[in-house]
Design a protein around this motif. Sequence first.
Motif, PDB file in Angstrom:
ATOM      1  N   LEU A   1      -5.793   1.632   8.282  1.00  0.00           N
ATOM      2  CA  LEU A   1      -5.746   0.249   7.827  1.00  0.00           C
ATOM      3  C   LEU A   1      -6.243  -0.642   8.958  1.00  0.00           C
ATOM      4  O   LEU A   1      -5.672  -0.653  10.053  1.00  0.00           O
ATOM      5  N   LEU A   2      -7.331  -1.380   8.689  1.00  0.00           N
ATOM      6  CA  LEU A   2      -7.951  -2.241   9.686  1.00  0.00           C
ATOM      7  C   LEU A   2      -7.606  -3.700   9.405  1.00  0.00           C
ATOM      8  O   LEU A   2      -7.625  -4.141   8.253  1.00  0.00           O
ATOM      9  N   ASN A   3      -7.336  -4.442  10.466  1.00  0.00           N
ATOM     10  CA  ASN A   3      -7.092  -5.872  10.309  1.00  0.00           C
ATOM     11  C   ASN A   3      -8.423  -6.616  10.184  1.00  0.00           C
ATOM     12  O   ASN A   3      -9.495  -5.991  10.255  1.00  0.00           O
ATOM     13  N   PRO A   4      -8.414  -7.936   9.980  1.00  0.00           N
ATOM     14  CA  PRO A   4      -9.692  -8.654   9.800  1.00  0.00           C
ATOM     15  C   PRO A   4     -10.671  -8.489  10.955  1.00  0.00           C
ATOM     16  O   PRO A   4     -11.879  -8.611  10.768  1.00  0.00           O
ATOM     17  N   GLU A   5     -10.176  -8.212  12.164  1.00  0.00           N
ATOM     18  CA  GLU A   5     -11.053  -8.029  13.326  1.00  0.00           C
ATOM     19  C   GLU A   5     -11.546  -6.596  13.459  1.00  0.00           C
ATOM     20  O   GLU A   5     -12.323  -6.286  14.362  1.00  0.00           O
ATOM     21  N   GLY A   6     -11.094  -5.703  12.598  1.00  0.00           N
ATOM     22  CA  GLY A   6     -11.524  -4.310  12.658  1.00  0.00           C
ATOM     23  C   GLY A   6     -10.664  -3.442  13.552  1.00  0.00           C
ATOM     24  O   GLY A   6     -11.004  -2.280  13.809  1.00  0.00           O
ATOM     25  N   GLU A   7      -9.525  -3.960  14.030  1.00  0.00           N
ATOM     26  CA  GLU A   7      -8.604  -3.175  14.841  1.00  0.00           C
ATOM     27  C   GLU A   7      -7.629  -2.416  13.940  1.00  0.00           C
ATOM     28  O   GLU A   7      -7.363  -2.808  12.816  1.00  0.00           O
ATOM     29  N   VAL A   8      -7.092  -1.333  14.480  1.00  0.00           N
ATOM     30  CA  VAL A   8      -6.201  -0.475  13.694  1.00  0.00           C
ATOM     31  C   VAL A   8      -4.840  -1.138  13.548  1.00  0.00           C
ATOM     32  O   VAL A   8      -4.187  -1.475  14.542  1.00  0.00           O
TER      33      VAL A   8
ATOM     34  N   LYS B   1      -1.920   3.844  10.679  1.00  0.00           N
ATOM     35  CA  LYS B   1      -2.507   5.132  10.344  1.00  0.00           C
ATOM     36  C   LYS B   1      -1.552   5.901   9.440  1.00  0.00           C
ATOM     37  O   LYS B   1      -0.351   5.941   9.704  1.00  0.00           O
ATOM     38  N   PHE B   2      -2.097   6.498   8.391  1.00  0.00           N
ATOM     39  CA  PHE B   2      -1.285   7.274   7.455  1.00  0.00           C
ATOM     40  C   PHE B   2      -1.597   8.758   7.668  1.00  0.00           C
ATOM     41  O   PHE B   2      -2.444   9.332   6.985  1.00  0.00           O
ATOM     42  N   ALA B   3      -0.932   9.351   8.640  1.00  0.00           N
ATOM     43  CA  ALA B   3      -1.203  10.740   8.998  1.00  0.00           C
ATOM     44  C   ALA B   3      -0.822  11.674   7.846  1.00  0.00           C
ATOM     45  O   ALA B   3       0.013  11.345   6.997  1.00  0.00           O
ATOM     46  N   SER B   4      -1.441  12.835   7.836  1.00  0.00           N
ATOM     47  CA  SER B   4      -1.130  13.833   6.813  1.00  0.00           C
ATOM     48  C   SER B   4       0.269  14.385   7.062  1.00  0.00           C
ATOM     49  O   SER B   4       0.539  15.001   8.093  1.00  0.00           O
ATOM     50  N   THR B   5       1.159  14.161   6.086  1.00  0.00           N
ATOM     51  CA  THR B   5       2.529  14.678   6.179  1.00  0.00           C
ATOM     52  C   THR B   5       2.804  15.743   5.128  1.00  0.00           C
ATOM     53  O   THR B   5       3.947  16.183   4.985  1.00  0.00           O
ATOM     54  N   HIS B   6       1.774  16.124   4.377  1.00  0.00           N
ATOM     55  CA  HIS B   6       1.937  17.107   3.310  1.00  0.00           C
ATOM     56  C   HIS B   6       0.856  18.181   3.428  1.00  0.00           C
ATOM     57  O   HIS B   6      -0.191  17.970   4.052  1.00  0.00           O
TER      58      HIS B   6
ATOM     59  N   ILE C   1       0.858  -1.180   0.000  1.00  0.00           N
ATOM     60  CA  ILE C   1       0.000   0.000   0.000  1.00  0.00           C
ATOM     61  C   ILE C   1       0.899   1.236   0.000  1.00  0.00           C
ATOM     62  O   ILE C   1       1.852   1.314   0.778  1.00  0.00           O
ATOM     63  N   GLU C   2       0.587   2.182  -0.874  1.00  0.00           N
ATOM     64  CA  GLU C   2       1.264   3.476  -0.894  1.00  0.00           C
ATOM     65  C   GLU C   2       0.223   4.569  -0.688  1.00  0.00           C
ATOM     66  O   GLU C   2      -0.859   4.516  -1.281  1.00  0.00           O
ATOM     67  N   VAL C   3       0.557   5.554   0.134  1.00  0.00           N
ATOM     68  CA  VAL C   3      -0.383   6.634   0.455  1.00  0.00           C
ATOM     69  C   VAL C   3       0.347   7.971   0.398  1.00  0.00           C
ATOM     70  O   VAL C   3       1.451   8.115   0.939  1.00  0.00           O
ATOM     71  N   TRP C   4      -0.295   8.939  -0.280  1.00  0.00           N
ATOM     72  CA  TRP C   4       0.117  10.344  -0.211  1.00  0.00           C
ATOM     73  C   TRP C   4      -1.063  11.099   0.391  1.00  0.00           C
ATOM     74  O   TRP C   4      -2.155  11.123  -0.178  1.00  0.00           O
TER      75      TRP C   4
ATOM     76  N   CYS D   1      -6.788  -7.211   4.751  1.00  0.00           N
ATOM     77  CA  CYS D   1      -7.107  -6.050   5.580  1.00  0.00           C
ATOM     78  C   CYS D   1      -8.000  -5.103   4.782  1.00  0.00           C
ATOM     79  O   CYS D   1      -8.405  -5.393   3.653  1.00  0.00           O
ATOM     80  N   GLN D   2      -8.282  -3.967   5.375  1.00  0.00           N
ATOM     81  CA  GLN D   2      -9.201  -3.018   4.752  1.00  0.00           C
ATOM     82  C   GLN D   2      -8.769  -1.596   5.086  1.00  0.00           C
ATOM     83  O   GLN D   2      -8.492  -1.277   6.243  1.00  0.00           O
ATOM     84  N   MET D   3      -8.706  -0.755   4.052  1.00  0.00           N
ATOM     85  CA  MET D   3      -8.326   0.643   4.229  1.00  0.00           C
ATOM     86  C   MET D   3      -9.585   1.506   4.293  1.00  0.00           C
ATOM     87  O   MET D   3     -10.497   1.355   3.476  1.00  0.00           O
ATOM     88  N   VAL D   4      -9.617   2.412   5.275  1.00  0.00           N
ATOM     89  CA  VAL D   4     -10.738   3.335   5.439  1.00  0.00           C
ATOM     90  C   VAL D   4     -10.233   4.749   5.194  1.00  0.00           C
ATOM     91  O   VAL D   4      -9.294   5.202   5.849  1.00  0.00           O
ATOM     92  N   MET D   5     -10.867   5.462   4.250  1.00  0.00           N
ATOM     93  CA  MET D   5     -10.523   6.848   3.953  1.00  0.00           C
ATOM     94  C   MET D   5     -11.758   7.704   4.206  1.00  0.00           C
ATOM     95  O   MET D   5     -12.865   7.345   3.802  1.00  0.00           O
TER      96      MET D   5
END
Length: 575
Positions: free
Chosen positions: A277-284, A287-292, A265-268, A317-321
């Motif tokens: 990013l959540l694991n199969p159980e829904g736990e974190v 986190k891709f904090a804002s760096t820009h 996974i790449e994030v800007w 897993c599952q990404m939430v935006m």
Amino acid sequence: MRQQGLRVLVVDDAQSQRVVLEVMLRQMGHTPLLAESGREAIELFREHVPDVVLVDVVMPEMDGFETVRILRSIARHWVPLVFVSGKVENQSIVQGLQCGADDYLVKPINYYILEVKLKALSQRIQMTNQLAVQNRRLADYKEKSEDESRLAQEFMRRLAAFDKICDPLVNFHLLPAEDFSGDLIAVARTPAGQLHVMLADSTGHGLTSALAVMPVLQPFQVMSLKGFSISAIAEEINRKVREYLPQNRFVATILLSLDTENRMIEVWNGGCPPPILLNPEGEVWCKFASTHLPLGILPAEQFDDVVERYCYGERPCQMVMSSDGAVDCADHTSLERGMESLLDSARGVAPDGRLGAMLTMLDSRLATLESRDDIALIFVDCPVNVRADLLPAQAAHPVMDGDGSAGCVTSEIEWQFALTLTAPQLKRLDVVPLLLNLVNQIEPENAGVAGKLFLVMSELFNNALDHGLLKLDSTLKHDSTGMERYYEQRISRLKQLEHGEIFIGLEKVCSGSGMNVRVTFRDSGDGFDHASLCEATQDVDERRHGRGIALVQSLSHSVEFLAGGAEVRVTLPLA
């Protein structure tokens, strides 16, 4: 008031009263119309539409009360109706006003009182007429505005094409605060099958905000389809936003790239709440904090295109935006509490039900909010087992040549070009999409081969850069932490690269096997042991390195390794 005065209808069965009022009205500059009965008054009213009506109360056949009721019912707009009567009892005055009259004058009529009354009525008529004109203008403006709004909504609906976002890994919800949304969601696939997702949030909401977010859509879609990285896409969108929008307008944006093949996974993130990013159980998990900063603020020379990477390994897993509107709605007191409320609503819920759980919680919050922002939520599934329909099409009957003999055939070159890149260009250029775009311009009728050509050139370029010049060890990719170390070393060594070059040659050749594109990559490095790597293809699906060569071989007619592996020549069928 018009220069000729008012048209005043006088209704009285007594001729003497009609004559007196006629003389008074003419002296005042008005035009009298005379009727001796209620029925005659109704006919004159329909024919001439007077400005004011003076009506006697006591008349034979149809009294003044009935006459006023009928006149009021047939009037197309407001016309002052005034009783002129010798009956001075309060009951008569009240009854006259209740049946629709605007005033009540008592006989004998005083000239000056009548003049003042008519002047006041004239002013009211003038104001009423002006109000009617303004109301018509407002109605016309409202109708025009609604037409333009419908047209703009349809235009933006087609441009955003939310109904065409049908990628099986993406599920989303978009709720505008007004008719137009300043939040934008876009999804695209690269020629190599990587998934690109964008969440853009312009300042404010409504039509102005929706227009401000439009410049980000085209570069995202076009560059994704050409295979550009999200860092290159972010840089181009930043340039577009600065070029097209006023200085006080900017666009907070999340760009995500999902490589299911390498589980990377790449994030800007520029100015948006952190994707989670959540694991199969829904736990974190991450986190891709804002760096820009949001797009459109920094000039090109100060723009930072660095992305954050995460390898999710062996578990899906599952990404939430989310946009800031969704976070504020969940809890407006702080970003942290808002994110926690969103995540709490989905904790313990199956992956396919998490979006619904969040929306249920947000609906309950919206019921108590006085004002709100646009709301956007995106869920991206990150699978471990790659589905066949998400992979780029491969050649049905590949022919591979590991020793270089099969590539030596008599051929005729139709076109060719070559490019040599040195360290400065290698540090900043996204080369493969540029070359692919050039080929598509030369060979528009063969655009269907673009996906395979992109894969081949990407693998050859990355092989020349990573191993020929940067001397990276592919075995690092064997586990998830190694994959992250591999990318960290790649970034570090590329920044330090001062010498070295990569030659790229492309040519269209006609040979006995048909029309082909011949691709040549040559780097200034020492080469590598390609023979042993080509022999070790039987377990390629069980490891995370060395698969690129097998992929190139499966897509091509022939693959030649020359100069100890420092040069690779591939022949790719156009058909």
